[in-house]
Design a protein around this motif. Sequence first.
Motif, mmCIF file in Angstrom:
data_model
loop_
_atom_site.group_PDB
_atom_site.id
_atom_site.type_symbol
_atom_site.label_atom_id
_atom_site.label_comp_id
_atom_site.label_asym_id
_atom_site.label_seq_id
_atom_site.Cartn_x
_atom_site.Cartn_y
_atom_site.Cartn_z
ATOM 1 N N ARG A 5 10.065 -33.855 17.864
ATOM 2 C CA ARG A 5 9.383 -32.847 17.037
ATOM 3 C C ARG A 5 10.328 -32.285 15.981
ATOM 4 O O ARG A 5 9.960 -32.137 14.811
ATOM 5 C CB ARG A 5 8.853 -31.730 17.925
ATOM 6 N N ASN A 6 11.551 -31.983 16.374
ATOM 7 C CA ASN A 6 12.518 -31.430 15.430
ATOM 8 C C ASN A 6 12.848 -32.419 14.317
ATOM 9 O O ASN A 6 13.010 -32.040 13.157
ATOM 10 C CB ASN A 6 13.800 -31.029 16.165
ATOM 11 N N ARG A 7 12.946 -33.709 14.669
ATOM 12 C CA ARG A 7 13.234 -34.714 13.650
ATOM 13 C C ARG A 7 12.091 -34.821 12.644
ATOM 14 O O ARG A 7 12.314 -34.954 11.438
ATOM 15 C CB ARG A 7 13.490 -36.074 14.313
ATOM 16 N N ILE A 8 10.866 -34.759 13.155
ATOM 17 C CA ILE A 8 9.700 -34.834 12.270
ATOM 18 C C ILE A 8 9.667 -33.640 11.328
ATOM 19 O O ILE A 8 9.464 -33.770 10.110
ATOM 20 C CB ILE A 8 8.403 -34.909 13.097
ATOM 21 N N LEU A 9 9.893 -32.454 11.876
ATOM 22 C CA LEU A 9 9.868 -31.247 11.046
ATOM 23 C C LEU A 9 10.988 -31.248 10.020
ATOM 24 O O LEU A 9 10.795 -30.815 8.871
ATOM 25 C CB LEU A 9 9.965 -30.007 11.940
ATOM 26 N N GLU A 10 12.156 -31.741 10.409
ATOM 27 C CA GLU A 10 13.269 -31.796 9.465
ATOM 28 C C GLU A 10 12.979 -32.774 8.334
ATOM 29 O O GLU A 10 13.318 -32.519 7.167
ATOM 30 C CB GLU A 10 14.553 -32.207 10.199
ATOM 31 N N HIS A 11 12.341 -33.876 8.675
ATOM 32 C CA HIS A 11 11.962 -34.845 7.647
ATOM 33 C C HIS A 11 10.970 -34.211 6.666
ATOM 34 O O HIS A 11 11.076 -34.419 5.443
ATOM 35 C CB HIS A 11 11.342 -36.077 8.300
ATOM 36 N N ILE A 12 10.018 -33.441 7.191
ATOM 37 C CA ILE A 12 9.044 -32.766 6.328
ATOM 38 C C ILE A 12 9.751 -31.767 5.420
ATOM 39 O O ILE A 12 9.459 -31.670 4.233
ATOM 40 C CB ILE A 12 7.967 -32.072 7.181
ATOM 41 N N ARG A 13 10.721 -31.024 5.970
ATOM 42 C CA ARG A 13 11.449 -30.039 5.167
ATOM 43 C C ARG A 13 12.215 -30.711 4.032
ATOM 44 O O ARG A 13 12.213 -30.234 2.893
ATOM 45 C CB ARG A 13 12.414 -29.256 6.058
ATOM 46 N N ARG A 14 12.869 -31.818 4.325
ATOM 47 C CA ARG A 14 13.627 -32.516 3.287
ATOM 48 C C ARG A 14 12.696 -33.063 2.202
ATOM 49 O O ARG A 14 13.001 -32.991 1.018
ATOM 50 C CB ARG A 14 14.447 -33.657 3.898
ATOM 51 N N SER A 15 11.555 -33.602 2.641
ATOM 52 C CA SER A 15 10.597 -34.136 1.674
ATOM 53 C C SER A 15 10.033 -33.024 0.797
ATOM 54 O O SER A 15 9.861 -33.182 -0.416
ATOM 55 C CB SER A 15 9.463 -34.859 2.402
ATOM 56 N N ARG A 16 9.765 -31.897 1.429
ATOM 57 C CA ARG A 16 9.226 -30.740 0.679
ATOM 58 C C ARG A 16 10.234 -30.223 -0.332
ATOM 59 O O ARG A 16 9.883 -29.873 -1.470
ATOM 60 C CB ARG A 16 8.855 -29.629 1.676
ATOM 61 N N ALA A 17 11.509 -30.213 0.038
ATOM 62 C CA ALA A 17 12.538 -29.705 -0.861
ATOM 63 C C ALA A 17 12.722 -30.605 -2.067
ATOM 64 O O ALA A 17 13.211 -30.162 -3.111
ATOM 65 C CB ALA A 17 13.859 -29.561 -0.107
ATOM 66 N N ALA A 18 12.330 -31.873 -1.939
ATOM 67 C CA ALA A 18 12.510 -32.812 -3.046
ATOM 68 C C ALA A 18 11.470 -32.626 -4.136
ATOM 69 O O ALA A 18 11.586 -33.186 -5.217
ATOM 70 C CB ALA A 18 12.448 -34.246 -2.514
ATOM 71 N N VAL A 19 10.432 -31.862 -3.854
ATOM 72 C CA VAL A 19 9.368 -31.620 -4.828
ATOM 73 C C VAL A 19 9.579 -30.248 -5.459
ATOM 74 O O VAL A 19 9.839 -29.279 -4.772
ATOM 75 C CB VAL A 19 7.979 -31.675 -4.141
ATOM 76 N N LYS A 20 9.460 -30.188 -6.744
ATOM 77 C CA LYS A 20 9.653 -28.916 -7.418
ATOM 78 C C LYS A 20 8.524 -27.951 -7.067
ATOM 79 O O LYS A 20 7.348 -28.268 -7.211
ATOM 80 C CB LYS A 20 9.713 -29.123 -8.923
ATOM 81 N N ASP A 21 8.894 -26.745 -6.637
ATOM 82 C CA ASP A 21 7.887 -25.774 -6.230
ATOM 83 C C ASP A 21 6.909 -25.456 -7.346
ATOM 84 O O ASP A 21 5.709 -25.274 -7.114
ATOM 85 C CB ASP A 21 8.561 -24.478 -5.765
ATOM 86 N N GLU A 22 7.405 -25.379 -8.577
ATOM 87 C CA GLU A 22 6.518 -24.985 -9.668
ATOM 88 C C GLU A 22 5.443 -26.029 -9.932
ATOM 89 O O GLU A 22 4.322 -25.701 -10.326
ATOM 90 C CB GLU A 22 7.317 -24.712 -10.937
ATOM 91 N N VAL A 23 5.753 -27.310 -9.694
ATOM 92 C CA VAL A 23 4.762 -28.366 -9.893
ATOM 93 C C VAL A 23 3.640 -28.238 -8.878
ATOM 94 O O VAL A 23 2.452 -28.320 -9.203
ATOM 95 C CB VAL A 23 5.419 -29.756 -9.797
ATOM 96 N N VAL A 24 4.015 -28.000 -7.629
ATOM 97 C CA VAL A 24 3.017 -27.830 -6.569
ATOM 98 C C VAL A 24 2.174 -26.598 -6.822
ATOM 99 O O VAL A 24 0.930 -26.631 -6.730
ATOM 100 C CB VAL A 24 3.709 -27.744 -5.194
ATOM 101 N N ASP A 25 2.818 -25.491 -7.139
ATOM 102 C CA ASP A 25 2.097 -24.238 -7.357
ATOM 103 C C ASP A 25 1.123 -24.363 -8.526
ATOM 104 O O ASP A 25 0.004 -23.853 -8.471
ATOM 105 C CB ASP A 25 3.083 -23.102 -7.622
#
Length: 223
Positions: A5-25
């Motif tokens: 579970r921790n590995r999956i969540l960490e992968h999601i966090r890294r993927s999320r950080a690679a996307v610019k927040d302003e583009v998503v927003d």
Amino acid sequence: MTDSRNRILEHIRRSRAAVKDEVVDRRLSEHPRGPIPARGLLPSAERLALFTEQACSVEATVSRLATVRDIPEAVAEYLRERNLPATLRLAPDRALIELPWAEKASGLEVYSGRAEADDAVSLVPAYAGVAETGTLILHSGAERPTGLNFLPDTHIVTLEAKDIVGTYEEIWDRLRHLHDGRLPRTVNMITGPSRTADIEQTIQLGAHGPRRLHILVIGDPED
């Protein structure tokens, strides 16, 4: 299990950080549109005709009523013609409860509230309809318990003709406007009665919900 579970969540966090927040927003706030089919851009009378055609093509039935006061008689007639149980569970919506049931649907037992296990027929108001697919839009709320859409064997839905729109995009715009930018907890899109072809690719109605869907379209469309 915890390490996975921790590995999956960490992968999601890294993927999320690679996307610019302003583009998503920006994408979430602007609600961009995809291509709109021509049949989603019809004038109101043609939208009503298309909605009816599309709904009937997936085994729903549609009746036209002049006013909401015609609902009790229409429901009683529909049940009588098909030899269905003369009991009805209404959504706890004041507009439905206050209709002249005793006067225009004598012999029909009418209750209101959430769906019970032995309810055979339900009557609920739709929020809107989508012409391009003949789809009903129903959202949850205190006066619209979601169980009424799925538990009874026969599902009867009222729909104002003026609330039939061309596309799904219009539905989301309306819902956001109604709730100050937020969406209801549940939005159900219902196209025809429940069906499955899991067994030998043969269509069976009522597999996971109502086997009958009857739509009462009220009034005339408006441009």
